[in-house]
Design a protein around this motif. Structure first.
Motif, short mmCIF file in Angstrom:
data_model
loop_
_atom_site.label_atom_id
_atom_site.label_comp_id
_atom_site.label_asym_id
_atom_site.label_seq_id
_atom_site.Cartn_x
_atom_site.Cartn_y
_atom_site.Cartn_z
N LYS A 1 0.83 -1.61 -0.34
CA LYS A 1 -0.10 -0.49 -0.40
C LYS A 1 0.57 1.21 -0.10
O LYS A 1 0.36 2.11 -0.86
N ASN B 1 0.99 6.93 0.95
CA ASN B 1 0.06 5.69 0.96
C ASN B 1 -0.80 5.82 -0.19
O ASN B 1 -1.53 6.75 0.80
N ILE C 1 -5.62 -0.67 -1.82
CA ILE C 1 -5.45 -1.49 -1.48
C ILE C 1 -5.81 -3.15 -2.20
O ILE C 1 -4.98 -4.07 -2.05
#
Lengths: 359, 197
Positions: free
Chosen positions: A208, A242, A246
């Motif tokens: 991620k 980030n 996902i």
């Protein structure tokens, strides 16, 4: 203009075919005054028209070499001439597997409509599989350590204005200083622009987060989906982005899949241990050290999978709650798992290439 | 000119149809000249070939827009010059240099002209004379003589005025003639008999 200079001018104009009719007439007139002059001009014309024999290069062969450069069908068995990829001695690695690199034409990765492009020059790709790492040297002298399961692509011969590479996975760069030509690293989430420096970039598709840690020098970080945002990394800082990916569905170099989301950015200090200030956690892998830094089992499993080229199954998700920190140097898979087991109190089994972790 | 039209034709075929055969023909047509030109700067046949290759890679990259280029041959010489100077600067770890500050290697391996016997000794003398020309003068001589360039084209490639090219070529022709043995030197002595000064 003195007459003799005028003559040389007229003669050179005649030889090069640039003389106007008036100038030719003037030259004729001068030659009429001396018949021997005409012979001399003939002589000079003969020398002028004697064509050069050529440098002895076969043009058709040169064309084939050119085509190779244009769409380089990468040789599988031999290294690309411009780059010297060093085969690292097997004992240097934790795994017995030889370090191999695979080159293939990376053209398909290189063009897109919304992002950057490296152009359609011949490209060179270095790829490591799980359990394989390699060190290579780019034509400009930059040293790159490519961690397991990573891919580095560059195009051309680094002779142009910029030095650009595409990275998927993790690499440590020791960039050769060149004030005039920035070194640019493109990942799926960030672009890094550097002058001469050493730093680590981690951008695995299935993870991620993308992170860049700077050891020395200066790096400018640009977010792929927010190019206006620039972050300057100072030595001993690291940035973690980030990207919210996902879902690690087939990732392409054309850009992050979830470009509408703004990545979460964390700037922090590189962490060191021991007395030697060159021991930073981020690039420990360059020294064959496998490092976990307050990581949960899921993250560790990913590292172990790539490091040892195995598959790790966590049978019970409750195991993910605990965090582990540890440093392993030249240790076998069993030794690493055993150390984790003693800390975490779980059980594991190894069958072939599969590690199963259970409570 | 015939060659000019031929290049125009190839240029159009490359730009409109991405015609690789036209691209190949253009490469073969201009290779010798570009290679020689690059060689004068980098002084290595292999490196010169790479530089020509780079120039043609660049051409292929921008193929869809090349019909806008007025003189493709000049364009390729300019790219080749820039790549060669870049290479030279990198190799010598210095800033880009001007051509006239560069020690260039002139490629003037004359064959004896047909229907005219010139001894090897004279050919050597001519070569020496060319080698002793100032770098820029040498390149101008080479581009006009060997590549059949117009003054205007040489001026565009080297970033000079047409007048400079014209004067430099006159100097080169004079120096080459000076290298000829006495029986060929009438031209050189011309001004002694006719010059009022």
């Amino acid at each position: 203009m003195p007459l003799d200079q005028r003559i040389w001018l007229l003669v050179s104009l005649k030889l090069s075919g640039e003389a106007t009719p008036e100038e030719l007439a003037q030259l004729d007139q001068l030659m009429a005054q001396d018949s021997s002059l005409k012979d001399e001009l003939q002589m000079l014309t003969a020398i002028w028209n004697a064509r050069h024999a050529g440098l002895g290069v076969n043009k058709d062969e040169a064309w084939l070499r050119h085509l190779n450069r244009l769409h380089r069908p990468e040789p599988v068995s031999q290294p690309v001439p411009q780059a010297t990829a060093k085969r690292v001695k097997p004992w240097q690695w934790m795994t017995a597997a030889a370090v191999v690199f695979i080159c293939f034409a990376g053209i398909k990765y290189l063009s897109n409509s919304n992002g950057y492009t490296l152009g359609k020059q011949a490209s060179h790709t270095y790829k490591t599989r799980s359990g394989q790492r390699m060190k290579l040297q780019l034509p400009d002298g930059t040293a790159v350590w490519l961690n397991v399961g990573s891919r580095l692509t560059y195009t051309g011969n680094f002779k142009s204005d910029t030095r650009e590479v595409l990275l998927s996975g993790e690499a440590f760069f020791d960039v050769a200083a060149d004030k005039n030509r920035p070194f640019v690293i493109h990942t799926s989430t960030i672009d890094l622009r550097v002058l001469g420096t050493a730093f680590n970039v981690r951008s695995y598709e299935e993870e991620k987060e993308t992170e860049a840690a700077l050891v020395r020098g200066a790096v400018e970080v640009t977010l792929r989906n927010d190019p206006g945002k620039k972050i300057i990394l100072k030595p001993k800082e690291k940035i973690v982005v980030n990207s919210g990916k996902i879902d690690s569905a087939a990732y392409t170099l054309t850009g992050p899949k979830s470009s509408e989301e703004s990545p979460l950015i964390v700037l922090s200090k590189i962490r060191y241990w021991g007395r030697d200030s060159s021991n930073n956690l981020e690039s420990a892998w360059v020294k064959n050290q496998l490092m976990f830094d307050k990581e949960n089992l899921e993250s560790i499993a990913g590292k172990i999978e790539r490091w040892y080229n195995v598959q790790v199954i966590i049978a019970d998700s409750r195991l993910n709650d605990a965090n582990y920190t540890g440093l392993f140097e030249n240790e076998k898979l069993e030794e690493v798992l055993e150390a984790l087991r003693l800390t975490g109190g779980f059980h594991y089994t190894i069958e072939g290439n599969t590690v199963t972790i259970n409570r | 000119m015939q060659q000019e039209n031929h290049i125009k034709d190839l240029q159009l075929r490359i730009a409109l149809y991405e015609d690789i055969k036209a691209y190949n023909a253009l490469y073969l047509l201009l290779f010798d000249g570009l290679h020689r030109f690059a060689y004068t700067i980098v002084k290595s046949s292999e490196v010169a070939e790479e530089i020509v290759s780079d120039a043609f890679v660049k051409l292929w990259q921008i193929r869809n827009t090349i019909n806008k280029i007025e003189n493709l041959r000049v364009y390729l010489y300019v790219i080749t010059k820039n790549f060669a100077l870049n290479h030279h600067a990198q190799k010598n770890k210095m800033q880009l240099v001007q051509l006239d500050h560069l020690e260039v290697e002139a490629v003037m391996e004359f064959n004896s002209p047909e229907n005219l016997y010139i001894s090897n000794e004279i050919i050597r003398k001519i070569q020496t004379a060319i080698r002793q020309l100032p770098p820029q003068c040498r390149i101008i001589f080479q581009l006009v003589k060997e590549d059949g360039m117009r003054y205007k084209e040489v001026a565009a490639i080297l970033g000079l005025s047409v007048l400079t090219v014209r004067n430099q070529l006159a100097i080169a022709v004079r120096k080459v003639t000076e290298a000829l043995p006495p029986q060929y030197k009438t031209l050189f002595q011309f001004h002694d008999r006719f010059s009022p000064s």
